[in-house]
Enzyme design. Structure first.
Site, PDB file in Angstrom:
ATOM      1  N   ASP A  26       0.807  -1.241   0.000  1.00  0.00           N
ATOM      2  CA  ASP A  26       0.000   0.000   0.000  1.00  0.00           C
ATOM      3  C   ASP A  26       0.832   1.279   0.000  1.00  0.00           C
ATOM      4  O   ASP A  26       0.269   2.367   0.156  1.00  0.00           O
ATOM      5  CB  ASP A  26      -0.981   0.047   1.195  1.00  0.00           C
ATOM      6  CG  ASP A  26      -2.206  -0.819   0.950  1.00  0.00           C
ATOM      7  OD1 ASP A  26      -2.416  -1.232  -0.202  1.00  0.00           O
ATOM      8  OD2 ASP A  26      -2.943  -1.078   1.925  1.00  0.00           O
ATOM      9  N   LYS A  29       3.375   1.195  -4.963  1.00  0.00           N
ATOM     10  CA  LYS A  29       4.175   0.603  -6.047  1.00  0.00           C
ATOM     11  C   LYS A  29       3.373   0.491  -7.352  1.00  0.00           C
ATOM     12  O   LYS A  29       3.842   0.892  -8.413  1.00  0.00           O
ATOM     13  CB  LYS A  29       4.671  -0.798  -5.633  1.00  0.00           C
ATOM     14  CG  LYS A  29       5.540  -0.784  -4.383  1.00  0.00           C
ATOM     15  CD  LYS A  29       5.953  -2.186  -3.977  1.00  0.00           C
ATOM     16  CE  LYS A  29       4.814  -3.045  -3.461  1.00  0.00           C
ATOM     17  NZ  LYS A  29       4.243  -2.597  -2.171  1.00  0.00           N
ATOM     18  N   THR A  30       2.153  -0.054  -7.229  1.00  0.00           N
ATOM     19  CA  THR A  30       1.329  -0.259  -8.432  1.00  0.00           C
ATOM     20  C   THR A  30       0.955   1.076  -9.055  1.00  0.00           C
ATOM     21  O   THR A  30       1.011   1.239 -10.277  1.00  0.00           O
ATOM     22  CB  THR A  30       0.057  -1.049  -8.058  1.00  0.00           C
ATOM     23  OG1 THR A  30       0.448  -2.163  -7.257  1.00  0.00           O
ATOM     24  CG2 THR A  30      -0.669  -1.531  -9.285  1.00  0.00           C
ATOM     25  N   HIS A  74       8.942  -7.711  -3.261  1.00  0.00           N
ATOM     26  CA  HIS A  74      10.195  -8.443  -3.176  1.00  0.00           C
ATOM     27  C   HIS A  74      10.041  -9.921  -3.474  1.00  0.00           C
ATOM     28  O   HIS A  74      11.006 -10.599  -3.682  1.00  0.00           O
ATOM     29  CB  HIS A  74      10.920  -8.185  -1.862  1.00  0.00           C
ATOM     30  CG  HIS A  74      10.070  -8.341  -0.643  1.00  0.00           C
ATOM     31  ND1 HIS A  74       9.094  -7.437  -0.310  1.00  0.00           N
ATOM     32  CD2 HIS A  74      10.065  -9.272   0.324  1.00  0.00           C
ATOM     33  CE1 HIS A  74       8.524  -7.816   0.814  1.00  0.00           C
ATOM     34  NE2 HIS A  74       9.083  -8.919   1.214  1.00  0.00           N
TER      35      HIS A  74
HETATM   36  P1  GDP Z   1       1.080  -1.068  -3.498  1.00  0.00           P
HETATM   37  O1  GDP Z   1       0.433  -2.090  -2.604  1.00  0.00           O
HETATM   38  O2  GDP Z   1       2.413  -0.644  -2.978  1.00  0.00           O
HETATM   39  O3  GDP Z   1       1.117  -1.474  -4.934  1.00  0.00           O
HETATM   40  O4  GDP Z   1       0.168   0.260  -3.369  1.00  0.00           O
HETATM   41  P2  GDP Z   1      -0.899   0.859  -4.371  1.00  0.00           P
HETATM   42  O5  GDP Z   1      -0.271   1.450  -5.568  1.00  0.00           O
HETATM   43  O6  GDP Z   1      -1.969  -0.165  -4.593  1.00  0.00           O
HETATM   44  O7  GDP Z   1      -1.460   2.072  -3.514  1.00  0.00           O
HETATM   45  C1  GDP Z   1      -2.162   1.869  -2.290  1.00  0.00           C
HETATM   46  C2  GDP Z   1      -3.126   3.026  -2.073  1.00  0.00           C
HETATM   47  O8  GDP Z   1      -2.404   4.248  -1.926  1.00  0.00           O
HETATM   48  C3  GDP Z   1      -4.083   3.247  -3.242  1.00  0.00           C
HETATM   49  O9  GDP Z   1      -5.350   3.591  -2.712  1.00  0.00           O
HETATM   50  C4  GDP Z   1      -3.472   4.414  -3.979  1.00  0.00           C
HETATM   51  O10 GDP Z   1      -4.437   5.183  -4.654  1.00  0.00           O
HETATM   52  C5  GDP Z   1      -2.837   5.206  -2.864  1.00  0.00           C
HETATM   53  N1  GDP Z   1      -1.683   5.984  -3.321  1.00  0.00           N
HETATM   54  C6  GDP Z   1      -0.609   5.504  -3.995  1.00  0.00           C
HETATM   55  N2  GDP Z   1       0.253   6.480  -4.259  1.00  0.00           N
HETATM   56  C7  GDP Z   1      -0.271   7.625  -3.740  1.00  0.00           C
HETATM   57  C8  GDP Z   1       0.163   8.988  -3.687  1.00  0.00           C
HETATM   58  O11 GDP Z   1       1.230   9.375  -4.172  1.00  0.00           O
HETATM   59  N3  GDP Z   1      -0.665   9.868  -3.050  1.00  0.00           N
HETATM   60  C9  GDP Z   1      -1.851   9.497  -2.494  1.00  0.00           C
HETATM   61  N4  GDP Z   1      -2.581  10.424  -1.901  1.00  0.00           N
HETATM   62  N5  GDP Z   1      -2.275   8.220  -2.527  1.00  0.00           N
HETATM   63  C10 GDP Z   1      -1.513   7.297  -3.139  1.00  0.00           C
END
Ligand code: GDP
Length: 297
Positions: A26, A29-30, A74
């Site tokens: 969260d 990354k995605t 990872h």
């Molecule tokens: P992952 O599990 O690392 O792949 O995380 P995700 O890309 O799925 O992001 C998790 C949550 O954080 C989602 O609801 C995204 O919309 C939110 N999010 C990701 N990057 C940002 C950012 O730069 N700013 C804000 N406000 N929310 C973000």
């Protein structure tokens, strides 16, 4: 000849770095990968739907390129490494500016360090009012990440994967890191590649996406990977656009495999179909331990 070329005769040229995005769940990354894909010049021109083939290439407005592995986290990084494929040139560690360093952030730092892969930090979610990038940088320092701000050599960039702010600076940092680490490949000679993923396509049969390390892949090339081989009869990029040639660091979907190669397999070009066939027969009749083929499971 099925064996990788003599390293001393390599004619190395700079190639785009292959980048893996890592970090705690969260932390974005995605979202970052989606943004990067969207900002590629080629992507904007094509405007179409991108297929997930496990890796994609970003072309910057300067013409420079970066290759990103599509599976964040990872798990992908360590399973690929466990299988002997050292595909990643640079790791991006994504840390949410509001959450800071978490369990998986530390795990990523340890993993990247033990693999000796250069690291660039992306402090994400800097658009959020609760983001405290300074505090996060101090936490990273406490985990042993020597950031430039504290006199070390690890670059740290503040970004928002949602608004895209700072992402061009992250791309710049990755290119600088690639130059610093002399990320090079030999575009001539027989192809060496790494299998990213494979599946049976309804129309095309067994297909495998690979990232080329050395050589330039063209249609008609005969490839051996693990215990299977194929004569490449079509190549596509991640937009399903036919490709004529794939130089080092290019992700490419290859068509023409006899069977599905396994992700992480090294993939080598053979002189002929008969050479490929006998190599695969030899591997099949030799215990994996001796033939140099890693067991898939
Ligand atoms: P992952 O599990 O690392 O792949 O995380 P995700 O890309 O799925 O992001 C998790 C949550 O954080 C989602 O609801 C995204 O919309 C939110 N999010 C990701 N990057 C940002 C950012 O730069 N700013 C804000 N406000 N929310 C973000």
């Amino acid at each position: 000849d099925l064996f990788p070329r003599d390293r001393s005769t390599l004619c190395l040229k700079p190639r785009p770095p292959v980048v893996t995005v890592m970090g705690h769940v969260d932390h974005g990354k995605t979202t970052l990968l989606d943004w990067l894909r969207k900002t590629s010049v080629a992507e904007r021109e094509a405007g179409g739907i991108t297929q997930h083939i496990g890796a994609f290439s970003v072309q910057l407005s300067t013409g420079e390129r970066l290759t990103f592995l599509d599976t964040p986290g990872h798990a992908a990084f360590s399973s690929m490494r466990a299988r002997g494929a050292s595909l990643t040139d640079i790791a991006v560690l994504v840390v949410a500016g509001d959450d800071g360093v978490m369990v998986q952030t530390r795990e990523c730092v340890d993993l990247v360090r033990s693999a000796g892969v250069p690291l660039v930090v992306a402090i994400n979610k800097c658009d959020k009012p609760g983001a405290e990038p300074e505090r996060v940088e101090e936490e990273l320092l406490q985990c042993g990440v020597q950031l430039e701000r504290f006199g070390g050599d690890v670059q740290s960039v503040r970004i928002s994967a949602v608004t895209g702010r700072g992402v061009p600076q992250l791309e710049e940092a990755l290119l600088a890191e690639a130059e610093l680490n002399a990320v090079m490949g030999d575009p001539s000679g027989p192809v060496e590649a790494v299998v990213i993923e494979s599946h049976v396509d309804r129309g095309l049969g067994p297909v495998a996406s690979v990232v080329v390390r050395h050589g330039t892949l063209e249609c008609g090339a005969v490839l051996v990977a693990g215990r299977t081989w194929g004569k490449v009869r079509a190549m596509f990029d991640e937009r399903r656009k036919p490709m004529r040639e794939a130089p080092p660091s290019t992700p490419v979907l290859t068509v023409g495999w006899r069977d599905l190669p396994t992700s992480g397999d090294n993939c080598l070009q053979a002189d002929s179909e008969s050479a490929a066939r006998s190599m695969v027969q030899h591997r099949a009749s030799t215990p994996a331990r001796l033939s140099g083929v890693r067991e898939n499971r």
